[in-house]
Design an enzyme around this catalytic site. Structure first.
Site, PDB file in Angstrom:
ATOM      1  N   ALA A  32       9.300   1.957   7.580  1.00 47.80           N
ATOM      2  CA  ALA A  32       8.296   0.749   7.164  1.00 47.80           C
ATOM      3  C   ALA A  32       7.526   0.639   5.825  1.00 47.80           C
ATOM      4  CB  ALA A  32       7.594   0.445   8.462  1.00 47.80           C
ATOM      5  N   ASP A  87       5.289  11.550  15.609  1.00 45.89           N
ATOM      6  CA  ASP A  87       5.416  11.722  14.290  1.00 45.89           C
ATOM      7  C   ASP A  87       4.083  12.310  13.432  1.00 45.89           C
ATOM      8  OD1 ASP A  87       6.898  12.137  11.714  1.00 45.89           O
ATOM      9  OD2 ASP A  87       7.055   9.783  11.479  1.00 45.89           O
ATOM     10  N   GLY A 130       9.709   5.945   5.372  1.00 47.44           N
ATOM     11  CA  GLY A 130      11.104   5.936   6.111  1.00 47.44           C
ATOM     12  C   GLY A 130      11.415   4.910   6.777  1.00 47.44           C
ATOM     13  N   ILE A 135       0.812  -1.289   0.148  1.00 49.20           N
ATOM     14  CA  ILE A 135       0.053  -0.048   0.043  1.00 49.20           C
ATOM     15  C   ILE A 135       0.895   1.054  -0.038  1.00 49.20           C
ATOM     16  CG2 ILE A 135      -1.792   1.457   1.339  1.00 49.20           C
ATOM     17  CD1 ILE A 135      -2.607  -1.466   2.490  1.00 49.20           C
ATOM     18  N   ALA A 136       1.890   1.157   0.839  1.00 51.85           N
ATOM     19  CA  ALA A 136       2.865   2.395   0.863  1.00 51.85           C
ATOM     20  C   ALA A 136       4.140   1.933   1.553  1.00 51.85           C
ATOM     21  CB  ALA A 136       2.255   3.485   1.903  1.00 51.85           C
ATOM     22  N   LYS A 179       2.282  -3.558   8.932  1.00 50.86           N
ATOM     23  CA  LYS A 179       3.416  -2.556   8.631  1.00 50.86           C
ATOM     24  C   LYS A 179       4.722  -3.561   9.096  1.00 50.86           C
ATOM     25  CE  LYS A 179       2.974   1.411  10.165  1.00 50.86           C
ATOM     26  NZ  LYS A 179       3.453   2.466   9.102  1.00 50.86           N
TER      27      LYS A 179
END
Length: 646
Positions: free
Chosen positions: A30, A141, A28, A24-25, A47
């Site tokens: 994971a 974050d 920086g 999916i993505a 993840k």
């Protein structure tokens, strides 16, 4: 590029449970995959940490602990964590899958958002962070990439605790910044520490970006942006997009104050302010603010030019980064590659520039030294839970020490801190809170069945004193021994406090005078006494006990001998008054049989005797509720006083 050809995880059954279907993505730290939980037959997001992080054992251990903490959070605006594990070199999280887009994707597709809509996204983010802050978790974050907008409009925050896990690993050291540079608070840049107010700062930056379509600071390098976070104030959103209400400007300005002490203390405090601002918006305030033609000032144009993002840098600067702070000690311009610099300047210009740089370095060093150290607050007397929250907000790592007894400070309040109040320490240092255990208490020792003297000695030996001593008859505890204590055995009493003793008086001799000899002897022998009888001439009915020794109420031991003095009647014989010859003209009395109420309930016996026309006198022996003796008996005139014993 087709990720199925380049990503070895796709198509693999991770940990024997999660079949990875697509990526999916990638960030920086994971990559996130769409996967099927074959055990529960549900779609999840997995993840997987990058190998460089998974190789650090301390990171893995801390990450597991953080994952457990996040899994305990239950909030509608936090992506739920289902599972955590490792598969070979892969460290992963299994999470709730939210069909939709990240807030970053929304911004790319739409640009800046209307004021009302921007607040309606930020408010649930603050609600999620507020729940985390209450549980002692800091996100560290916050950015649009970590906010998901579900297809049904729900707002979800992801990636709690990941930056904290990295911070605790071997990958970092003192003087290292962790986070995404565009949303990093000044204290994260200068000291590497973060608390709830750092999350508030990041939300303020994100709100600015939602309102204006861009971040407040741009630069060629991450360090140049970090430099601006430390040295510049975030501009008002209305200076970039005129028409934004002053209340919204104030909300952004408060959240992004460079001094953490002037920001809302946590996300809940900012949530209250954001809800109030949202409530105060007029309907027109919800519209997309568009400046009228020609109304943009030169200042706004200049700031807008400063804020223009560089597209090819945007992806790189949006990633969570690990960056040494030392680069900030040079001005941001010195980090630019030599190829970008212009023609060689004149010597005088180089000298002036050198002086400015030296001044900037000196100022930065001074600022960092001031921000690096913090005074230990005076927390004495505070509730230990409240004190822990205050210390954590001040940037300390907090440990609760062993309680100490104290006569003045209540239990579970701070007695002392290590280091002590007022000491200057590096921000993020360990602060140990010493709670008060309250006054020292001692359990009441077991002294039952001891003599009074032995009980006093044992109580004094443990640091307590003897208070009031009282006596109580007892058929089971020998006379002079302790029956019980007040407070009871085992109860904790303040050191030096008093313990009351109840001592056995043994048996109290029952008073059997006026009872018939037969009933008195039977009763006393049943109670374990030895009975001796002496008969004397007396003007009382024959067989009546007229005296006893020991007297009634005396303290005696079980098995004691009781001497009874019993009447033989008068010297010339006894006759009841009605047995004497009736005077001429008088009628003999009407006699009534006295009911035998022995062994009956006292209340019933009294009722029966009175119903027969007699007066009743009740005497107590041992307090039983049954009648043990009656005198006189036989036939008596109505109105005669009948004594009963129980």
């Amino acid at each position: 590029m087709d990720t199925t050809l380049t990503d070895p995880l796709i198509g693999r059954l991770l940990d024997g449970r999660y079949r990875v279907e697509s990526r999916i993505a990638r960030g920086g730290m994971a990559s996130v995959y769409l996967a099927l939980d074959v055990r529960l037959e549900r779609t999840v997001a997995v993840k997987v940490m990058h190998p460089s992080l998974a190789e650090d054992p301390q990171f893995v251990q801390r990450f597991i602990g953080e994952a457990k903490s996040v899994a305990r959070l239950s909030h509608p605006n936090i992506v739920q964590v289902f599972d955590q594990g490792t598969d070979g070199t892969h460290v992963y999280l299994s999470m709730e899958y939210i069909p939709g887009r990240s807030l970053r994707e929304v911004l790319r597709a739409r640009g800046r958002l209307p004021v009302r809509e921007a607040l309606e996204i930020v408010i649930p983010v603050l609600a999620a962070l507020g729940a985390a802050h209450q549980a002692g978790l800091i996100h560290r974050d916050i950015k649009p990439e970590n906010v998901l907008i579900a297809d049904d409009g729900r707002v979800k925050v992801v990636d709690f605790g990941l930056a904290r896990a990295i911070h605790g690993g071997h990958l970092t050291r003192t003087g290292t910044m962790i986070g995404t540079i565009g949303y990093m608070s000044p204290e994260q840049v200068t000291t590497g520490t973060a608390d709830a107010r750092s999350d508030v700062y990041a939300v303020g930056i994100m709100l600015f970006e939602l309102l204006t379509g861009r971040q407040p600071y741009a630069g060629e390098t991450a360090m140049s942006i970090a430099y601006r976070h430390v040295h510049e104030n975030v501009p008002a959103p209305s200076s970039v997009v005129p028409g934004i209400p002053a209340s919204v400007d104030a909300l952004v300005r408060s959240a992004t104050d460079r001094d953490p002490d002037r920001r809302p203390r946590d996300a809940t405090a900012m949530l209250v302010a954001a809800v109030e601002v949202h409530r105060g918006l007029t309907q027109g305030g919800a519209a997309h603010p568009t400046p009228p033609p020609g109304s943009v000032t030169a200042t706004a144009v200049h700031q807008a030019e400063d804020l223009d993002p560089v597209p090819e840098r945007e992806e790189r600067l949006a990633e969570t980064m690990i960056q040494p702070q030392v680069e900030l000690l040079t001005s941001p311009g010195t980090a630019e590659p030599r190829a970008r610099r212009g023609p060689r300047p004149a010597i005088w210009f180089i000298g002036a520039l050198t002086l400015l740089m030296l001044a900037g370095i000196a100022f930065s060093a001074w600022w960092f030294s001031q921000g690096r150290y913090v005074k230990v607050p005076d927390l004495r007397g505070q509730n230990i839970v409240v004190a822990r929250q205050i210390a954590q907000r001040a940037g300390f790592e907090v440990k609760i020490g062993e309680p100490r007894f104290d006569d003045k400070i209540e239990k579970d309040r701070v007695l002392d801190t290590e280091p002590g109040a007022g000491a200057e320490v590096v921000r993020g240092s360990l602060l140990t809170l010493i709670p008060s255990g309250g006054p020292e208490t001692i359990p009441v020792p077991k002294v039952v069945n001891l003599s009074e003297a032995d009980a006093r000695a044992k109580i004094a030996e443990v640091g307590l004193t003897v208070g009031r001593v009282s006596k109580l008859p007892s058929e089971t505890v020998p006379r002079g021994q302790v029956i019980r204590t007040n407070p009871e055995v085992g109860t904790r009493v303040r050191k030096g406090g008093k313990v009351n003793l109840v001592i056995s008086a043994g048996l109290l001799m029952p008073n059997v005078t006026d009872m018939t000899r037969e009933q008195a002897e039977q009763f006393l022998r049943e109670k374990g006494f030895n009975v001796q009888v002496v008969e004397v001439t007396d003007d009382t009915p024959p067989g009546t006990v007229i005296a006893q020794h020991p007297a009634g109420g005396a303290e005696v031991d079980a098995g004691a001998t009781v001497n009874l003095t019993v009447s033989k009647g008068p010297e010339h014989g006894w006759r009841w008054p009605w047995e004497i010859e009736v005077a001429p003209g008088e009628q003999p009395p009407n006699l009534v049989q006295v009911p035998d109420v022995r062994y009956k309930n006292v209340r019933d016996a009294v009722h029966e005797l009175r119903a027969a026309g007699f007066k009743v006198h009740v005497r107590k022996l041992f307090g039983t509720d049954r009648v043990v003796a009656v005198n006189p008996g036989g036939q008596q005139p109505p109105g005669t006083k009948i004594t009963i014993w129980h």
